[in-house]
Design an enzyme around this catalytic site. Structure first.
Site, PDB file in Angstrom:
ATOM      1  N   THR A  15       0.823  -1.221   0.000  1.00 53.96           N
ATOM      2  CA  THR A  15       0.000   0.000   0.000  1.00 53.96           C
ATOM      3  C   THR A  15       0.856   1.270   0.000  1.00 53.96           C
ATOM      4  O   THR A  15       0.323   2.374  -0.043  1.00 53.96           O
ATOM      5  CB  THR A  15      -0.906   0.033   1.257  1.00 53.96           C
ATOM      6  OG1 THR A  15      -0.075  -0.203   2.402  1.00 53.96           O
ATOM      7  CG2 THR A  15      -1.990  -1.019   1.184  1.00 53.96           C
ATOM      8  N   ARG A  43      -2.889  -1.643   9.748  1.00 54.29           N
ATOM      9  CA  ARG A  43      -3.652  -0.448   9.336  1.00 54.29           C
ATOM     10  C   ARG A  43      -4.387  -0.660   8.013  1.00 54.29           C
ATOM     11  O   ARG A  43      -5.535  -0.268   7.862  1.00 54.29           O
ATOM     12  CB  ARG A  43      -2.711   0.760   9.157  1.00 54.29           C
ATOM     13  CG  ARG A  43      -2.275   1.436  10.427  1.00 54.29           C
ATOM     14  CD  ARG A  43      -1.391   2.631  10.079  1.00 54.29           C
ATOM     15  NE  ARG A  43      -0.147   2.243   9.402  1.00 54.29           N
ATOM     16  CZ  ARG A  43       0.963   1.877  10.025  1.00 54.29           C
ATOM     17  NH1 ARG A  43       1.008   1.858  11.339  1.00 54.29           N
ATOM     18  NH2 ARG A  43       2.054   1.529   9.348  1.00 54.29           N
ATOM     19  N   SER A  44      -3.705  -1.247   7.036  1.00 59.23           N
ATOM     20  CA  SER A  44      -4.315  -1.369   5.701  1.00 59.23           C
ATOM     21  C   SER A  44      -4.876  -2.760   5.428  1.00 59.23           C
ATOM     22  O   SER A  44      -5.414  -3.010   4.338  1.00 59.23           O
ATOM     23  CB  SER A  44      -3.290  -1.037   4.618  1.00 59.23           C
ATOM     24  OG  SER A  44      -2.908   0.303   4.706  1.00 59.23           O
ATOM     25  N   ARG A 103      21.721  -4.046   3.009  1.00 65.49           N
ATOM     26  CA  ARG A 103      22.513  -3.609   1.854  1.00 65.49           C
ATOM     27  C   ARG A 103      24.017  -3.793   2.016  1.00 65.49           C
ATOM     28  O   ARG A 103      24.720  -4.126   1.067  1.00 65.49           O
ATOM     29  CB  ARG A 103      22.232  -2.142   1.545  1.00 65.49           C
ATOM     30  CG  ARG A 103      20.884  -1.918   0.892  1.00 65.49           C
ATOM     31  CD  ARG A 103      20.674  -0.450   0.626  1.00 65.49           C
ATOM     32  NE  ARG A 103      19.301  -0.185   0.244  1.00 65.49           N
ATOM     33  CZ  ARG A 103      18.691   0.969   0.483  1.00 65.49           C
ATOM     34  NH1 ARG A 103      19.336   1.957   1.082  1.00 65.49           N
ATOM     35  NH2 ARG A 103      17.450   1.138   0.098  1.00 65.49           N
ATOM     36  N   CYS A 132      17.800   4.855  -3.524  1.00 65.89           N
ATOM     37  CA  CYS A 132      17.352   5.439  -4.795  1.00 65.89           C
ATOM     38  C   CYS A 132      18.368   6.396  -5.420  1.00 65.89           C
ATOM     39  O   CYS A 132      18.627   6.350  -6.626  1.00 65.89           O
ATOM     40  CB  CYS A 132      16.011   6.143  -4.607  1.00 65.89           C
ATOM     41  SG  CYS A 132      15.872   7.081  -3.082  1.00 65.89           S
ATOM     42  N   SER A 162       8.784  12.285  -2.377  1.00 63.60           N
ATOM     43  CA  SER A 162       8.261  10.914  -2.403  1.00 63.60           C
ATOM     44  C   SER A 162       9.324   9.916  -1.942  1.00 63.60           C
ATOM     45  O   SER A 162       8.992   8.790  -1.571  1.00 63.60           O
ATOM     46  CB  SER A 162       7.737  10.530  -3.786  1.00 63.60           C
ATOM     47  OG  SER A 162       8.785  10.588  -4.727  1.00 63.60           O
ATOM     48  N   GLY A 163      10.581  10.318  -1.938  1.00 59.48           N
ATOM     49  CA  GLY A 163      11.646   9.479  -1.387  1.00 59.48           C
ATOM     50  C   GLY A 163      11.438   9.190   0.090  1.00 59.48           C
ATOM     51  O   GLY A 163      12.018   8.257   0.633  1.00 59.48           O
ATOM     52  N   ARG A 245      16.882  17.647   0.387  1.00 61.67           N
ATOM     53  CA  ARG A 245      15.472  17.399   0.019  1.00 61.67           C
ATOM     54  C   ARG A 245      14.863  18.702  -0.494  1.00 61.67           C
ATOM     55  O   ARG A 245      15.047  19.758   0.118  1.00 61.67           O
ATOM     56  CB  ARG A 245      14.709  16.934   1.264  1.00 61.67           C
ATOM     57  CG  ARG A 245      13.271  16.553   1.004  1.00 61.67           C
ATOM     58  CD  ARG A 245      13.097  15.175   0.436  1.00 61.67           C
ATOM     59  NE  ARG A 245      13.463  14.116   1.366  1.00 61.67           N
ATOM     60  CZ  ARG A 245      13.741  12.871   0.976  1.00 61.67           C
ATOM     61  NH1 ARG A 245      13.705  12.530  -0.284  1.00 61.67           N
ATOM     62  NH2 ARG A 245      14.075  11.948   1.877  1.00 61.67           N
ATOM     63  N   HIS A 252      14.628  12.228  -8.403  1.00 61.34           N
ATOM     64  CA  HIS A 252      15.798  12.857  -7.785  1.00 61.34           C
ATOM     65  C   HIS A 252      16.698  13.394  -8.899  1.00 61.34           C
ATOM     66  O   HIS A 252      16.866  12.743  -9.942  1.00 61.34           O
ATOM     67  CB  HIS A 252      16.602  11.837  -6.976  1.00 61.34           C
ATOM     68  CG  HIS A 252      15.875  11.281  -5.789  1.00 61.34           C
ATOM     69  ND1 HIS A 252      14.798  11.905  -5.197  1.00 61.34           N
ATOM     70  CD2 HIS A 252      16.101  10.150  -5.056  1.00 61.34           C
ATOM     71  CE1 HIS A 252      14.388  11.180  -4.166  1.00 61.34           C
ATOM     72  NE2 HIS A 252      15.152  10.110  -4.059  1.00 61.34           N
TER      73      HIS A 252
HETATM   74  N1  LIG Z   1      10.216   6.185  -1.636  1.00 62.80           N
HETATM   75  C1  LIG Z   1      11.368   5.908  -2.245  1.00 62.80           C
HETATM   76  O1  LIG Z   1      11.825   6.605  -3.186  1.00 62.80           O
HETATM   77  C2  LIG Z   1      12.174   4.716  -1.834  1.00 62.80           C
HETATM   78  C3  LIG Z   1      13.213   4.301  -2.659  1.00 62.80           C
HETATM   79  C4  LIG Z   1      13.950   3.189  -2.288  1.00 62.80           C
HETATM   80  C5  LIG Z   1      13.665   2.537  -1.124  1.00 62.80           C
HETATM   81  N2  LIG Z   1      12.638   2.959  -0.315  1.00 62.80           N
HETATM   82  C6  LIG Z   1      12.405   2.211   0.919  1.00 62.80           C
HETATM   83  O2  LIG Z   1      11.211   1.443   0.782  1.00 62.80           O
HETATM   84  C7  LIG Z   1      10.537   1.376   2.044  1.00 62.80           C
HETATM   85  C8  LIG Z   1       9.095   1.864   1.876  1.00 62.80           C
HETATM   86  O3  LIG Z   1       9.106   3.197   1.404  1.00 62.80           O
HETATM   87  P1  LIG Z   1       7.800   3.949   0.902  1.00 62.80           P
HETATM   88  O4  LIG Z   1       8.303   5.243   0.397  1.00 62.80           O
HETATM   89  O5  LIG Z   1       6.977   3.077   0.009  1.00 62.80           O
HETATM   90  O6  LIG Z   1       7.019   4.161   2.304  1.00 62.80           O
HETATM   91  P2  LIG Z   1       5.450   4.405   2.590  1.00 62.80           P
HETATM   92  O7  LIG Z   1       4.784   5.087   1.454  1.00 62.80           O
HETATM   93  O8  LIG Z   1       5.414   5.050   3.925  1.00 62.80           O
HETATM   94  O9  LIG Z   1       4.843   2.911   2.703  1.00 62.80           O
HETATM   95  C9  LIG Z   1       5.188   2.047   3.746  1.00 62.80           C
HETATM   96  C10 LIG Z   1       4.559   0.673   3.500  1.00 62.80           C
HETATM   97  O10 LIG Z   1       5.023  -0.226   4.506  1.00 62.80           O
HETATM   98  C11 LIG Z   1       3.895  -0.812   5.164  1.00 62.80           C
HETATM   99  N3  LIG Z   1       4.204  -1.084   6.563  1.00 62.80           N
HETATM  100  C12 LIG Z   1       4.523  -0.197   7.535  1.00 62.80           C
HETATM  101  N4  LIG Z   1       4.725  -0.837   8.709  1.00 62.80           N
HETATM  102  C13 LIG Z   1       4.515  -2.161   8.475  1.00 62.80           C
HETATM  103  C14 LIG Z   1       4.567  -3.324   9.277  1.00 62.80           C
HETATM  104  N5  LIG Z   1       4.862  -3.289  10.570  1.00 62.80           N
HETATM  105  N6  LIG Z   1       4.296  -4.525   8.684  1.00 62.80           N
HETATM  106  C15 LIG Z   1       3.995  -4.598   7.377  1.00 62.80           C
HETATM  107  N7  LIG Z   1       3.923  -3.521   6.554  1.00 62.80           N
HETATM  108  C16 LIG Z   1       4.193  -2.319   7.097  1.00 62.80           C
HETATM  109  C17 LIG Z   1       2.813   0.223   5.023  1.00 62.80           C
HETATM  110  O11 LIG Z   1       1.539  -0.387   5.237  1.00 62.80           O
HETATM  111  P3  LIG Z   1       0.260   0.430   5.804  1.00 62.80           P
HETATM  112  O12 LIG Z   1      -0.495   0.909   4.591  1.00 62.80           O
HETATM  113  O13 LIG Z   1      -0.488  -0.618   6.563  1.00 62.80           O
HETATM  114  O14 LIG Z   1       0.767   1.548   6.654  1.00 62.80           O
HETATM  115  C18 LIG Z   1       3.029   0.663   3.586  1.00 62.80           C
HETATM  116  O15 LIG Z   1       2.523  -0.303   2.690  1.00 62.80           O
HETATM  117  C19 LIG Z   1      11.381   2.204   3.018  1.00 62.80           C
HETATM  118  O16 LIG Z   1      12.236   1.343   3.721  1.00 62.80           O
HETATM  119  C20 LIG Z   1      12.171   3.111   2.123  1.00 62.80           C
HETATM  120  O17 LIG Z   1      13.381   3.508   2.683  1.00 62.80           O
HETATM  121  C21 LIG Z   1      11.875   4.022  -0.656  1.00 62.80           C
END
Ligand SMILES: NC(=O)c1ccc[n+]([C@@H]2O[C@H](COP(=O)([O-])OP(=O)(O)OC[C@H]3O[C@@H](n4cnc5c(N)ncnc54)[C@H](OP(=O)(O)O)[C@@H]3O)[C@@H](O)[C@H]2O)c1
Length: 348
Positions: A15, A43-44, A103, A132, A162-163, A245, A252
């Site tokens: 999600t 939550r979801s 990593r 990223c 969005s990062g 940021r 980016h």
């Molecule tokens: N955004 C980027 O550009 C980017 C790039 C590379 C890597 N990442 C990494 O990818 C990860 C997610 O990033 P995002 O930007 O997608 O974050 P986000 O939009 O905040 O989404 C977080 C996701 O994790 C789920 N989640 C949170 N706590 C959880 C738990 N205890 N058990 C299972 N699921 C859980 C959330 O579910 P709910 O809907 O239930 O809250 C949601 O689906 C992070 O570690 C981030 O560092 C992000």
């Protein structure tokens, strides 16, 4: 496993900002899927998401979620990966993890397919997707390193909100409205969730991404430094980063200064290499104001390079402007690419 033609896939964090893009890419690329499991926090759980026009009910991720799963794509934060990725591996799945949890673990390959695809083969159940801002930089630098040798990298980043996930995007939207309506801006998340102070991102620039380390660099900056050396198999490479940021939603951008081992090259020499580089698109013509921007790169898979200039003083120094969609090549697309290569090469 190798005789399979369709695979059981789980997405942990389905999600979220990255998870949603993974779902979209699996659909767009017609990834060979038998069953798709969408996992989140409590939550979801129960929410319905569409995949190939079919509703899938999101489930809470638990250690038991991975029975029968072939490939598990994790993007739910480092603590979730640390707790559940080993459980997925115990169930026989190969994990591709988007977080920083594994990593720098020497038993875990850290992969950008255009740079070090063959590292995938040595996996022990977990493969890490790099940060990223690192992914797009090494995709542009590897072809230059191969052609001319590379000794030094100095990068300054201009990173999208969005990062930091979906909540950070909401914060930028709300603060922008507040500012334009002459209200006080409420800052509750950025620069880092859980750090002591928060500052508005709207109409601002924040020189802090992730928490500060003892050496004065942020964790994001140290990720770029350490991950670049690991992916490029170049422990001796000199790399330094400043990560900032900025208030836009997607992609980016990076100003990258490089010193090449070969001397007296011309901009055209670098253009020729970048034009033929896998996954890289050269957009560089000052006479027609042609260069990539975060908006022009958004929703595209490639890494875009422009503004290639020879340094004024250093004969082996060059400056580049590197832009890519942080949620696609920086996260979801790189993850799915790794999954594709796992299957194509029979490395599952
Ligand atoms: N955004 C980027 O550009 C980017 C790039 C590379 C890597 N990442 C990494 O990818 C990860 C997610 O990033 P995002 O930007 O997608 O974050 P986000 O939009 O905040 O989404 C977080 C996701 O994790 C789920 N989640 C949170 N706590 C959880 C738990 N205890 N058990 C299972 N699921 C859980 C959330 O579910 P709910 O809907 O239930 O809250 C949601 O689906 C992070 O570690 C981030 O560092 C992000």
């Amino acid at each position: 496993m190798t005789s399979k033609t369709a695979y059981n896939i789980a997405i942990v964090g389905a999600t979220g900002a990255v998870g949603q893009k993974i779902v979209q890419i699996l659909e767009d690329k017609k990834f060979p899927i038998d069953t798709l499991k969408l996992l989140s926090s409590e939550r979801s759980a129960g929410k319905k998401l569409l995949f190939n026009n079919q509703e899938i009910i999101v489930e809470k991720a638990t250690a038991e979620s991975f029975a029968g799963i072939d490939i598990a794509l994790f993007s739910a934060g480092g603590s979730v990966s640390k707790a559940l990725a080993p459980k997925a591996v115990e169930h026989g799945a190969v994990v591709i993890d988007n977080t920083s949890a594994f990593r720098m673990d020497e038993n875990v390959p850290l992969v950008v397919p255009e740079v070090n695809e063959s590292d995938i083969k040595a996996h022990n159940g977990i493969i890490a997707n790099p940060n990223c801002s690192t992914i797009q930089m090494v995709a542009a630098l590897q072809p230059l390193k191969k052609a001319f040798g590379l000794s030094r990298v100095i990068v300054s980043t201009y990173q999208a909100v969005s990062g930091s996930g979906n909540q950070a995007c909401n914060e930028l939207e709300n603060q922008t409205k507040q500012y334009l309506e002459n209200q006080e801006m409420t800052a509750e998340l950025l620069p880092v969730k859980g750090d002591k102070k928060h500052f508005p991102i709207a109409f601002n620039a924040l020189p802090q991404i992730d928490v500060f380390q003892e050496n004065g660099y942020t964790f994001e900056e140290m990720k770029m430094i350490n991950e670049t050396k690991k992916i490029m198999h170049s422990p001796e490479l000199s790399v330094v980063a400043t990560c900032v940021r900025l208030p836009f939603f997607t992609s980016h951008a990076e100003s990258v200064y490089v010193e090449l081992e070969q001397d007296n090259l011309a901009v055209k020499d670098l253009w020729d290499v970048l034009t033929n580089a896998e996954g890289v698109v050269l957009e560089d013509d000052p006479s027609t104001q042609t260069y990539p921007t975060p908006l022009s790169a958004a929703n595209k898979e490639e890494v875009f390079v422009g503004r290639v200039r020879k340094d004024i003083d250093k004969s082996n120094g060059f400056h580049l402007w590197v832009v890519s969609d942080n949620l696609l090549k920086g996260a979801a697309w790189n993850t799915v690419q790794i999954a594709e290569r796992l299957i194509q090469n029979n490395w599952l």
